[in-house]
Design an enzyme around this catalytic site. Structure first.
Site, PDB file in Angstrom:
ATOM      1  N   ARG A   1      25.831  14.301  -3.569  1.00  0.00           N
ATOM      2  CA  ARG A   1      25.103  14.287  -2.307  1.00  0.00           C
ATOM      3  C   ARG A   1      25.007  12.852  -1.817  1.00  0.00           C
ATOM      4  NH1 ARG A   1      18.873  16.587  -1.748  1.00  0.00           N
ATOM      5  NH2 ARG A   1      18.970  16.951   0.504  1.00  0.00           N
TER       6      ARG A   1
ATOM      7  N   LYS B   1      12.902  20.535   1.173  1.00  0.00           N
ATOM      8  CA  LYS B   1      13.261  20.641   2.583  1.00  0.00           C
ATOM      9  C   LYS B   1      14.680  21.205   2.763  1.00  0.00           C
ATOM     10  CE  LYS B   1      12.407  17.713   6.578  1.00  0.00           C
ATOM     11  NZ  LYS B   1      11.980  16.360   6.992  1.00  0.00           N
ATOM     12  N   GLY B   2      15.549  20.827   1.849  1.00  0.00           N
ATOM     13  CA  GLY B   2      16.920  21.367   1.891  1.00  0.00           C
ATOM     14  C   GLY B   2      17.690  20.954   3.132  1.00  0.00           C
TER      15      GLY B   2
ATOM     16  N   THR C   1      21.707  20.789  -7.431  1.00  0.00           N
ATOM     17  CA  THR C   1      21.975  21.533  -8.663  1.00  0.00           C
ATOM     18  C   THR C   1      21.428  22.971  -8.591  1.00  0.00           C
ATOM     19  OG1 THR C   1      21.448  19.412  -9.689  1.00  0.00           O
ATOM     20  CG2 THR C   1      21.879  21.265 -11.175  1.00  0.00           C
TER      21      THR C   1
ATOM     22  N   LYS D   1      18.946  15.835  -8.279  1.00  0.00           N
ATOM     23  CA  LYS D   1      18.528  15.963  -6.870  1.00  0.00           C
ATOM     24  C   LYS D   1      19.684  16.018  -5.866  1.00  0.00           C
ATOM     25  CE  LYS D   1      15.131  16.743  -7.065  1.00  0.00           C
ATOM     26  NZ  LYS D   1      14.722  18.005  -7.783  1.00  0.00           N
TER      27      LYS D   1
ATOM     28  N   HIS E   1      23.006  17.093 -16.517  1.00  0.00           N
ATOM     29  CA  HIS E   1      23.015  15.848 -15.742  1.00  0.00           C
ATOM     30  C   HIS E   1      23.717  14.740 -16.533  1.00  0.00           C
ATOM     31  CE1 HIS E   1      20.625  17.480 -12.594  1.00  0.00           C
ATOM     32  NE2 HIS E   1      19.469  17.456 -13.212  1.00  0.00           N
TER      33      HIS E   1
ATOM     34  N   SER F   1      15.136  12.551  -2.101  1.00  0.00           N
ATOM     35  CA  SER F   1      14.776  13.777  -2.816  1.00  0.00           C
ATOM     36  C   SER F   1      14.165  13.433  -4.177  1.00  0.00           C
ATOM     37  CB  SER F   1      16.035  14.645  -2.986  1.00  0.00           C
ATOM     38  OG  SER F   1      15.717  15.872  -3.563  1.00  0.00           O
TER      39      SER F   1
END
Ligand code: A3P
Length: 314
Positions: free
Chosen positions: A147, A281-282, A65, A62, A125, A155
């Site tokens: 992030r 949502k980004g 990627t 999340k 991952h 997320s």
């Protein structure tokens, strides 16, 4: 990763912890994995021999990627725009511990139809602590995206609650999710240890690992896409460099990708996960709409403790 068998890691031999409802995570090394990824991760660690030309996108779940998959694919492949419109990023850049070393598939699918030209690009991952020998065994290049931990948590919380096979058993309360996140008990957790080891590698061997944050990419995508292309050994060239970069950034943008029919209507078969759950949502900072002040303070304190001492700021 000690085990007498070379191709099987028995779940019953591993420590396990509850993370939500009646769901358990299993401890491999110092990390918590979903049960369906234990065998495939083990196979990946034992069997994957990267080619020197391979590009491996590593990340905690999340953290962006899907976005990086499209950027890496676009930078390294001609006519990528058409393919992005027709194929999902997870098919263009397969996950090593999912499509390649499969959930129930004994035969690695090292060359996928989408990935049969050099350079091959894979994602994972898997933490560096488990993958160091594999990654160091070849000249392959690694890109790591991370992030802000609070946005990563939010997320993940949304994603898990949309995951039909799991969510039908009941929702994952946010307070529980935040507590588990702080204790490292989420899939692939602890987040902080995952990030730090890749960060260290990027500082020690910048030619091997390109470290980028979701927020850097959001704030200045063109500059970072150019840097990424240089790192990958395929810098943009010609008189229309700015146009080329702009084209890549646009075709990989949240708005464009999330509106392709393929990303709205189909599912990641192996996991019964709609592709649209990878496009929510980004945005940067969405945690402010969800987390309590207490949760924010708790995560910030942890972030200071884990990251700031090493000079890595979030
Ligand atoms: P949000 O849930 O905050 O919207 P991953 O790909 O590692 O699973 O990360 C998913 C997160 O990246 C989601 O964040 C998703 O919306 C966001 N994302 C997906 N594609 C993106 C893109 N092209 N640009 C920016 N963010 C994107």
């Amino acid at each position: 990763m000690e085990n007498s068998s070379t191709d099987l890691l028995e779940l019953s031999s591993l420590p396990k912890e509850n993370w939500w409802g009646d769901e358990y995570l299993y401890k491999v090394g110092d990390f918590w994995l979903l049960p369906e990824f234990v065998q495939s991760t083990y196979r990946l660690i034992k069997q994957y021999k990267p080619l020197p030309s391979d590009i491996i996108l590593a990340s905690f779940p999340k953290t962006g990627t899907t976005w990086l998959k499209t950027l890496l694919f676009s930078i390294t492949h001609q006519s990528s725009k058409d393919r992005l419109a027709k194929e999902n990023p997870h098919d263009l850049v397969p996950v090593l511990e999912l499509q390649v070393y499969g959930l129930s598939n004994d035969q690695p699918l090292v060359t996928t139809p989408a990935n049969n030209v050099s350079p091959r690009i894979f994602s994972t991952h898997t933490p560096y602590q488990l993958l160091a020998e594999t990654l160091d065994s070849s000249e392959c290049r690694v890109v790591y995206v991370t992030r802000n931990p609070k946005d990563t948590l939010i997320s993940m919380w949304h994603f898990v609650n949309k995951w039909e096979d799991r969510a039908k058993k009941g929702l994952w309360p946010l307070e529980v999710a935040a507590d588990k996140f702080c204790n490292g008990l989420t899939p692939c957790g602890p987040y902080y240890d995952h990030v730090m080891e890749y960060k260290k590698l990027s500082l020690e061997r910048p030619e091997k690992l390109f470290f980028i944050t979701y927020e850097e990419l959001k704030s200045d995508p063109k500059t970072h896409v150019k840097k990424l292309a240089e790192f990958l050994g395929c810098p943009f060239e010609g008189e229309d460099v700015e146009e080329q970069v702009e084209e890549v950034v646009k075709s990989c943008s949240f708005e464009v990708l999330s509106n392709h029919e393929i990303n709205k209507s189909r599912s990641l078969e192996q996991f019964n996960l709609p592709y649209n759950s990878f496009f929510r949502k980004g945005a940067v900072g969405d945690h402010k709409n969800h987390l309590s002040d207490e949760a924010i303070e708790r995560i910030d304190a942890l972030t200071r403790e884990k990251f700031h001492s090493t000079g890595f700021i979030y």
